[in-house]
Design an enzyme around this catalytic site. Structure first.
Site, mmCIF file in Angstrom:
data_model
loop_
_atom_site.group_PDB
_atom_site.id
_atom_site.type_symbol
_atom_site.label_atom_id
_atom_site.label_comp_id
_atom_site.label_asym_id
_atom_site.label_seq_id
_atom_site.Cartn_x
_atom_site.Cartn_y
_atom_site.Cartn_z
ATOM 1 C CD GLN A 33 -46.166 -20.353 14.332
ATOM 2 O OE1 GLN A 33 -46.935 -19.550 14.848
ATOM 3 N NE2 GLN A 33 -46.270 -21.660 14.514
ATOM 4 C CB SER A 34 -49.106 -15.998 8.636
ATOM 5 O OG SER A 34 -49.880 -14.867 8.323
#
Length: 340
Positions: free
Chosen positions: A75-76
């Site tokens: 989930q960057s």
């Protein structure tokens, strides 16, 4: 500091707002709390990486790149913003996503930032947690180069001396805004992970002798490791600016007490912070960076480490898109880890 000497693409929505949080300040009953809204930088829901990417993508263009590559957790926020910049500038983008949490949740692995990565046209590949991600990027980059692509590799978080220039500029912007409204800032607080945001801020603040202490709330590494990473990058950034040694080791302060069980895994105090900002101020934090940074801010206020009458600015690093990958925690389907 004359940042115009460095290549830059002007895509961020700047300056970002500096707002007083009246209801949160009243709720905590301590200092006067302000927020620097770097969740409002533009491009794919915004966030702190936009400032860094203005300088990084300009460097990529100057080097003739047609493809950019970077890495981050599943989930960057950085990966998503890099994909958005590449789309805007007509470049290909490949993202290496590291499984740092071990989550099998479908929303975590496919929704939120991951969904936006693909909407922006980026290709992605996954890597197991704990791998040498820089080495993995270089391997993939060499393969693409052998196919005729001109690849520019961006480190995780956009955190090198070029990317940190974005937060040198933010330090100048914040001080200018404070000056314009006679706001004496007693403390500046932000989440710190890959080190570029904190390193750029402290370099900028020290370069103009702002006299504002900066506290980084760590989201991954232990305190000593985090501070050392930030200090090393601050030194490189200062040298790039032509003011070496402007940052002393004692200027770099991080508190990693709010990391919890690991990167990307929110504790109960992170969830509380997200709910407080949402319910009291209508502001969305994320469970990985800004939520943990805000948990630290709230705890410092409650314990009197930030005192009544002081003025504290919280720099919001963005990341609300990740909320949609954490619905299982936020809706109560899975209990967050309790604060220790």
């Amino acid at each position: 500091m004359h940042l115009a000497r460095f290549p830059r693409v002007f895509l961020a929505h700047l300056p970002t707002p500096l707002e007083k949080l009246d209801r949160l300040s009243k709720e905590l009953g301590g200092p006067e709390i302000w927020i620097k809204r770097d969740d409002c930088t533009g491009l794919s829901t915004g966030g702190n990486k936009t400032r860094k990417l203005e300088f990084l993508m300009a460097e990529a263009q100057a080097m003739g790149a047609d493809t950019v590559m970077t890495q981050g957790a599943t989930q960057s926020n950085h990966a998503r913003q890099t994909a958005a910049f590449a789309a805007k500038l007509g470049m290909a983008c490949h993202l290496l996503l590291e499984d740092r949490t071990g989550s099998n949740d479908s929303n975590y692995n496919n929704n939120g930032n991951v969904l936006l990565d693909h909407l922006h046209g980026a290709s992605t590949s996954k890597r197991a947690g704990g791998m040498d991600m820089q080495a993995e990027m270089e391997t993939v980059a060499e393969k693409l180069r052998s196919e005729g692509r001109k690849v520019y590799v961006i480190p995780g978080g956009g955190s090198n001396a070029t990317g940190a220039l974005g937060y040198v500029n933010c330090a100048f912007e914040l001080v200018s805004q404070a000056n314009d409204r006679a706001l004496v800032i007693d403390h500046l607080v932000t989440a710190t992970g890959s080190a570029g945001t904190q390193a750029g801020l402290i370099t900028g603040l020290k370069a103009i002798n702002a006299g504002i202490p900066l506290l980084g709330i760590g989201v991954r590494a232990p305190k000593e490791k985090q501070e050392e990473n930030v200090f090393k990058l601050a030194q490189l950034t200062a040298a790039k600016l032509g003011c070496p040694d402007v940052v002393a080791r004692g200027d770099v302060v991080a508190d990693s007490s709010y990391v919890g069980p690991g990167y990307g895994i929110p504790r109960a105090d992170t969830i509380e912070a997200i709910r407080m900002f949402a319910e009291l101020e209508g502001i969305l934090l994320d469970p990985v960076y800004s939520g943990k940074g805000a948990a630290g801010l709230i705890d410092y206020c409650r314990k009197g480490r930030f005192k009544k009458g002081e003025r504290v600015v919280f720099l919001h690093t963005g990341g609300s898109a990740a909320l949609f990958g954490y619905d299982h925690v936020l809706t109560g389907d899975a209990a967050p880890v309790a604060a220790q």
